[in-house]
Structures are given as C-alpha cells and as structure tokens.
Enzyme design. Structure first.
Site, PDB file in Angstrom:
ATOM      1  N   GLY A  10     -48.326 -16.110  28.356  1.00 53.82           N
ATOM      2  CA  GLY A  10     -49.582 -15.403  28.146  1.00 53.82           C
ATOM      3  C   GLY A  10     -50.218 -15.746  26.810  1.00 53.82           C
ATOM      4  N   GLN A  11     -51.351 -15.134  26.553  1.00 55.16           N
ATOM      5  CA  GLN A  11     -52.085 -15.424  25.316  1.00 55.16           C
ATOM      6  C   GLN A  11     -51.255 -15.103  24.080  1.00 55.16           C
ATOM      7  OE1 GLN A  11     -56.601 -14.500  25.656  1.00 55.16           O
ATOM      8  NE2 GLN A  11     -55.611 -12.923  26.883  1.00 55.16           N
ATOM      9  N   VAL A  12     -50.702 -13.886  24.032  1.00 61.27           N
ATOM     10  CA  VAL A  12     -49.908 -13.485  22.870  1.00 61.27           C
ATOM     11  C   VAL A  12     -48.578 -14.238  22.849  1.00 61.27           C
ATOM     12  CG1 VAL A  12     -48.762 -11.558  21.718  1.00 61.27           C
ATOM     13  CG2 VAL A  12     -51.006 -11.220  22.772  1.00 61.27           C
ATOM     14  N   ALA A  59     -46.739  -8.001  30.208  1.00 62.79           N
ATOM     15  CA  ALA A  59     -47.431  -6.756  30.565  1.00 62.79           C
ATOM     16  C   ALA A  59     -48.234  -6.956  31.837  1.00 62.79           C
ATOM     17  CB  ALA A  59     -48.368  -6.319  29.436  1.00 62.79           C
ATOM     18  N   THR A  61     -51.696  -6.529  32.974  1.00 58.71           N
ATOM     19  CA  THR A  61     -52.964  -6.408  32.255  1.00 58.71           C
ATOM     20  C   THR A  61     -54.170  -6.284  33.172  1.00 58.71           C
ATOM     21  OG1 THR A  61     -53.109  -8.828  32.109  1.00 58.71           O
ATOM     22  CG2 THR A  61     -52.101  -7.665  30.239  1.00 58.71           C
ATOM     23  N   TYR A  98     -45.633  -4.598  22.479  1.00 54.99           N
ATOM     24  CA  TYR A  98     -47.078  -4.522  22.254  1.00 54.99           C
ATOM     25  C   TYR A  98     -47.721  -3.550  23.231  1.00 54.99           C
ATOM     26  CZ  TYR A  98     -45.854  -8.631  19.628  1.00 54.99           C
ATOM     27  OH  TYR A  98     -45.249  -9.475  18.743  1.00 54.99           O
ATOM     28  N   ASP A 101     -54.869   0.269  23.054  1.00 55.59           N
ATOM     29  CA  ASP A 101     -55.758   1.379  22.723  1.00 55.59           C
ATOM     30  C   ASP A 101     -56.019   2.280  23.929  1.00 55.59           C
ATOM     31  OD1 ASP A 101     -58.756   0.449  23.865  1.00 55.59           O
ATOM     32  OD2 ASP A 101     -57.401  -1.206  23.424  1.00 55.59           O
ATOM     33  N   TYR A 124     -53.457   2.165  34.152  1.00 54.10           N
ATOM     34  CA  TYR A 124     -53.005   1.177  33.168  1.00 54.10           C
ATOM     35  C   TYR A 124     -52.628   1.864  31.862  1.00 54.10           C
ATOM     36  CZ  TYR A 124     -53.342  -2.298  29.455  1.00 54.10           C
ATOM     37  OH  TYR A 124     -53.097  -3.064  28.346  1.00 54.10           O
ATOM     38  N   LYS A 128     -48.907   2.106  29.995  1.00 51.72           N
ATOM     39  CA  LYS A 128     -48.638   1.641  28.634  1.00 51.72           C
ATOM     40  C   LYS A 128     -48.067   2.772  27.776  1.00 51.72           C
ATOM     41  CE  LYS A 128     -49.191  -1.862  27.204  1.00 51.72           C
ATOM     42  NZ  LYS A 128     -48.274  -3.041  27.193  1.00 51.72           N
TER      43      LYS A 128
END
Length: 294
Positions: A10-12, A59, A61, A98, A101, A124, A128
């Site tokens: 993934g991106q992270v 995750a 997402t 991670y 918000d 979602y 989280k």
C-alpha cells in the site's frame, strides 16, 4: 532486529519499507503470500518470522464498501490489530499501528485531541476505533498513530485522481465543507522512523502536517502547483467550484471536521511538523519524476 511490515504494497507500506530498512531486517509479505483475512495464516506467519517489531499498515480502506461489508472491514481494521497486539504482548515485541480521523464525530471546528471523545459516523470509523481500543487495551508496547487524508505519488488517492481529471476537464465540483490536513504517506513513514529511533513512549498520537484545508482547497493547490511545474492541465483552478457535502451523497457519512491536534507528538519528538502545502510540493515532484513529466 526483525521488522514485519503488513500492508507493504500500500501507499504507507511502500514508504515504510524504504524508511525502516536501516533499522534491521524488513519482511513485507504481499497478499499472495499472506492472507491477512485468515487468522490462522497470520498465526503461522508470526510463528515463522518471530518479528521483534510489527508495523501494521494493512487496513480496509474502502470507506463506502464497509457499510455493507462490515465483517471484512472489522477483520482487517479491528481483529487483525488485536491479534498483532496480543502477539507483541506475549512475546515482548512492539506494535506500530495506523488509525484514522474517522474515529471522531466530525463536528465542530476545534482540532481533535488524543483525549477527545470518539464517535464514529460510519462502519469504517467504527472498525478503526475498535482496532485502536484493542491495541491500547492489550498491554503491548504499542504506538498508535491517527492520521488523515492519506495520499502519495503511488497507488490510488485523491491527488492522482485530481491530476487525471484535470487533464480531461476544464471545470470540476469538489466538496468544500470537509476540513482536514492532507497527509503524505512519505511523512508518515519518516515520522515512524524518527519515533522508533527516539524510542517514543507507547501511546496514541496524531500524525499529520500542520495547517488545514478542504478537499476543494486541496484540489486547487494541486492544480496550481502542477501548472506551475509545467503540467499540461485543462482545468482552470479558478473554475473549481466548492460544493457542500450534501450535494455529494455517499453510503458512508464523512466527518466535516478532521482537524487533528499535533502538540503531543511534536513535544514528544522535539519537532515541528511541516505544513501540508510544502508536503504537497514534495509529493507532486515525486509523482512527476515517476511519470517522466517535464
């Protein structure tokens, strides 16, 4: 030291692989070699690799899809972190996790503190929050970083979608009443490395750039910076209209206020986090390099 990165594609996860490499052996299995939806497969992987640090960038997402696929969303966002935290608690390891918000109720205009009352508006967000609570209740040495509006030069994200649309259209309508801070995956990885090097005490921290904007303001900044760098865009930044969330209905309710207070992390690490616009410039530059832009 053996570092297991989950969600490495993934991106992270991609940025973490680059940033954390100097700390020790990094293992980052892809989805084909480790099915994170299978608890037994995760147990076998942990027994095989016996990591001293687990960095969980995996995750669910798909925010809207989570409304109808709660079980799958809760498996990745709640049950998996709980499983990883339990392993770290019993084996003396450390977990870096991670979050989002979306765990907050999204009202008002004040930045959320780590101590603010939670109140997710979507499945979602609920998933989280359940993951956060499981990690913090596990007794494991753990860092939980809540962040917002993640994007990068790779993968699918708002910045790349806007750049694509800007080549196709002259005008766009973008939501203008949701406020937050666009956070590059690269910044998340860099702060994670700093936190590990400085032995940041276990706990919950907000991780995002300084400043705030709307999705509309973010889009305008993307277009202005890309144009200034020489990208051939059709869209005129001044013809990007701001619309209310009510004009763009989605299955999952989005928080209007995604502001995150950053003082706890900054004071703990002795840093000042950069502003979101300077981070956008760096991410755009990387995107242009990857895509061979001139």
């Amino acid at each position: 030291m053996t570092i297991l990165i989950l969600g490495g594609n993934g991106q992270v996860g991609f940025e973490l692989q680059r940033s954390l490499a100097p700390l020790g052996e990094v293992i980052a299995p892809d989805r084909r070699s480790l099915d994170l939806g299978d608890p037994a497969a995760v147990v076998r992987a942990l027994d095989r690799w016996q990591p001293t640090r687990i960095v969980n960038a995996a995750a669910w997402t798909a925010v809207d899809a989570a409304e109808n696929e709660r079980e799958a969303a809760f498996r990745l966002n709640a049950e998996l972190p709980a499983q990883l935290a339990d392993y770290c608690a019993s084996h003396g390891g450390q977990l870096i996790h991670y979050s989002s918000d979306y765990v907050y109720p999204g009202d008002g205009k004040q930045a959320w503190q780590e101590t603010s009352a939670t109140g997710p508006l979507s499945a979602y967000g609920e998933s989280k929050l359940a993951g956060d609570e499981a990690v913090m209740a596990s007794g494991a040495e753990a860092l939980v970083f809540r962040t917002s509006w993640v994007y990068s030069a790779r993968g699918g994200n708002f910045m790349k979608t806007m750049l694509r649309l800007a080549r196709e259209r002259e005008a766009l309508n973008i939501v203008g009443d949701q406020i937050g801070a666009p956070t590059p995956a690269r910044l998340i990885a860099e702060v994670t490395l700093l936190a590990l090097r400085q032995s940041l005490p276990s706990g919950l921290y907000h991780l995002a750039p300084r400043g705030e904007t709307s999705w509309h303001g973010f889009a305008q900044a993307i277009f202005r910076q890309a144009r200034a760098a020489g990208e051939p865009l059709k869209v005129d930044p001044e013809r990007v209209a701001a619309i209310p969330t009510s004009d763009y209905p989605t299955p999952a309710t989005r928080p209007l206020n995604s502001r995150l207070a950053l003082a706890r992390l900054e004071q703990a690490l002795g840093i000042t986090l950069p502003g979101w616009e300077s981070q956008l410039a760096l991410t755009l530059a990387e995107w242009r390099e990857i895509n061979g832009s001139r």
